[in-house]
Each structure stands twice: as structure tokens, then as C-alpha cells.
Design an enzyme around this catalytic site. Sequence first.
Site, PDB file in Angstrom:
ATOM      1  N   LYS A 188      55.640  40.885 143.489  1.00 29.89           N
ATOM      2  CA  LYS A 188      55.340  39.806 144.440  1.00 29.89           C
ATOM      3  C   LYS A 188      56.616  39.543 145.396  1.00 29.89           C
ATOM      4  O   LYS A 188      57.368  40.547 145.393  1.00 29.89           O
ATOM      5  CB  LYS A 188      54.982  38.360 143.860  1.00 29.89           C
ATOM      6  CG  LYS A 188      53.911  38.744 142.918  1.00 29.89           C
ATOM      7  CD  LYS A 188      52.490  39.033 143.391  1.00 29.89           C
ATOM      8  CE  LYS A 188      51.578  39.798 142.331  1.00 29.89           C
ATOM      9  NZ  LYS A 188      50.874  38.752 141.619  1.00 29.89           N
TER      10      LYS A 188
HETATM   11  C1  PLP Z   1      49.769  38.695 140.412  1.00 31.57           C
HETATM   12  C2  PLP Z   1      48.649  37.771 140.481  1.00 31.57           C
HETATM   13  C3  PLP Z   1      48.561  37.015 139.282  1.00 31.57           C
HETATM   14  C4  PLP Z   1      49.197  36.840 138.168  1.00 31.57           C
HETATM   15  O1  PLP Z   1      50.633  36.607 138.450  1.00 31.57           O
HETATM   16  P1  PLP Z   1      51.540  36.967 136.863  1.00 31.57           P
HETATM   17  O2  PLP Z   1      52.791  36.210 137.447  1.00 31.57           O
HETATM   18  O3  PLP Z   1      51.802  38.338 136.786  1.00 31.57           O
HETATM   19  O4  PLP Z   1      50.869  36.087 135.748  1.00 31.57           O
HETATM   20  C5  PLP Z   1      47.717  35.947 139.665  1.00 31.57           C
HETATM   21  N1  PLP Z   1      46.875  36.015 140.835  1.00 31.57           N
HETATM   22  C6  PLP Z   1      46.853  36.774 141.938  1.00 31.57           C
HETATM   23  C7  PLP Z   1      46.270  36.433 143.236  1.00 31.57           C
HETATM   24  C8  PLP Z   1      47.991  37.678 141.743  1.00 31.57           C
HETATM   25  O5  PLP Z   1      48.190  38.647 143.040  1.00 31.57           O
END
Ligand code: PLP
Length: 388
Positions: A188
Site C-alpha cells: 500500500k
Molecule cells: C490490501 C487490502 C486489504 C487487506 O489489508 P491488510 O492490511 O493486508 O489486511 C483489504 N482490502 C483491500 C481493498 C485491500 O487492498
Amino acid sequence: MTAEPVLARINVMKPWLGDEEARALADVVASGWVAQGPKVKEFESRFAESQGVRHGVATSSCTTALHLALVVAGIGPGDDVVVPSLSFIATANAVTYVGARPVFCDVDPVTGNVTAETIYAALTLDTRAVIVVDQGGVPLDMDPIRSLCDRHEITVIEDAACAVGSTYRGRPVGVDADVAVWSFHPRKILTTGEGGMLTTNRADWAARARTLREHSMSVSAADRHGSLLAPPEDYLEVGFNYRMTDLQAAVGIVQLGRLAAVLARRRDIAARYVAGLTGVPGLRLVSDPPYGTTNFQSFWVEVLPSFGTTRDGLLEKLAEAGISARRGIMAAHRQPAYRWRDSGGGLLQHTERLNDRTLILPVYHELDDGGLDRIIGAIRASAAGTRT
Ligand SMILES: *Cc1c(COP(=O)(O)O)cnc(C)c1O
């Protein structure tokens, strides 16, 4: 024949980390308090302030924040929750964790996001909540969704996992949801290794999420540590261990300070892609919607039938050139985990088309002009019809 020079591999993503994060970690180690403590508290308030919301509750991941969001919203067995299938699978999984039913809705063919119309088409008599997603950082059109959900008394949970720094009508995304959740996974925009955050303006929901994430203990571990004679604690309901550590939060505080630079660099790289790829036949590029700005967490392209090859063909061409791209967003309803579940059975034609045709191009701070030229050149060569 002379051997081609071996080109450096281009990754799809690389987190922006530096000495400042290393120093922040060393300070926490030296302090002797590494679990959830003062750094988590500081990160929560700084993050909430930067997003224009009252409360932030740090968690071990965005997935666990989503789980808590559904629990504090009172969602459980017998309830339907509308979610886009076109999302990382955690969006649907969180609904399943609380015993509710995820009902998949379609997305807008241009943005790849849910809309008031696609949500409306998936409503049932049991719909109690909707999880809306700013997919790949592209902001969703919240105003019509808010009025639809207010009319039907449906809770709006915003999965802003990818969307820190994206804006909707001049404000950070997430502010108009009842509760929003964020991810600090390295894929992210900001990272703490693993980590997440729940934000809300509702003090009661924030307080309950804070307690739930720490086994629903009436006195937090940090507070017990603060007093010599620790007060007895009660366990108010069945809770979880979804805590973030002070090690992670210290990194998060530094990362938050980098946000403006990260956004500027990503938008710069996106502009280079737009300049290099506009006019390539059969290619549609992700762009800012009219009502907001994306952080370009993903720079994706849709490979149309008029392009020189298929999406998977283009992925192969890029791999041959040492460039790591990725298939676009997954479609949960096509996965074994959900294929056989009862999910309302709506038509998901735009979801399936985007799932089949989109591809995510590399974006990270160290991607330089030479790397961008290589990527753009490889795509243009495939478009010109070099299919073998
Ligand atoms: C990456 C992501 C998640 C999960 O995030 P984590 O921190 O890895 O649990 C949930 N929803 C979306 C839309 C994502 O892109």
C-alpha cells in the site's frame, strides 16, 4: 550475435523506507516498551488528524480493522452485507468472519468502484451494511451512496486500504463513511510492515473497537504497566488480539511524514505513463474521476480486444523485458472460497471484464525515467502487433 545486456529487473512496487524509520525503531527498542503503548497512541491521533476524522484505532492489519468495524456496527448472523467482488478477498472475508452473508455487487466500468446503482441492485431485505472500496486508490463517489444508505438505514463501511492520500471533493476519502479502515501493508502507500487503522467520528464505536482489539480488557496493558499495583481487569465480552506494536507505530509516524512526497512521486510517475501511453490503440488508462484524485496506489491499464495482444500476452511480454507487472484486481466470486457460496447471484459483468482485462504497472519512488521508458517501450512494441 552479441549477447543482449542484462537489464535490471523492474519490480511492481517497493516501499519507501529510509534511515529515519531505522532510527525510530532503534529508539523504541532502547525505550524497552515494544508492544502497544505511547507510539501507537501518537500514531493513532496523528493519522486521524491527517484524515480529518476524530478517532483512530490502530490494528494489526486492515483485515482485522474490517472485522472490528463489522462487530462495532452490530453486523452478525442473518445480516447481508453488500461488497464488491472486485476487491482483495479480505473485504468479503471480514463479512464471513462475523457470520453475515457477503452479497457481491458489480462496479462502475470506468472507475472499477461500486456506485449507488450497483449497490442498489444488490440490496436484499436483510441488507444491514455495505463495504465500499476505493479500489487501487481511485476514490469512490460517496455522496449518492450516502443518500441511498441513509434512506435504507444501511451502515457504510469504507475499505480505504489502498486510499490514504486520495481525495473526494477536496477532502480525504473516508470522512463520510460511518467507519473507514486502512492498510499499512508494504503493497500500500504507507507501511508499518503489517498494520491497519480504523477511523470513525463515533466515539462509542472507537471506544468499543479499542477494547475489542485488546481482548476486551477493561484496563489496557499499557495502563496496567503504568501503576505499581495493577488494578484487576474484567473481560467485558469475547475480544481479540488485534493490537499494533509500538515498533510498527514508530515506523508509521515517520511514514505519515513522507505521505506528501510519496503522493507527489506517484502522481509524477502516473503523468509519465499517461504521456507515454496516451493514443496507444486498445489501451485504457486509469485516471482521476471528475470528483476526486487518486493516489495511484495502482496504475492500471485495461487491455481492450483492439490491442496487439491479450492482457496475459502483454504480461508475458513485460516479463520477457524484465518488468514485473501484475494482473488487475481479483474477483472474489470467482475464487474457490466463494464460488459455491450463496452470494445473492447478481450479474457481475463489469467485474468480470475488468478482472480479465486489467494489468497493474510498476509504480515506486525509485522508478526512474530509464525504467519508465523501458516499460512504455515494451507496451508500445506489443501494441504494434509483435505477437508471436
Ligand atoms: C490490501 C487490502 C486489504 C487487506 O489489508 P491488510 O492490511 O493486508 O489486511 C483489504 N482490502 C483491500 C481493498 C485491500 O487492498
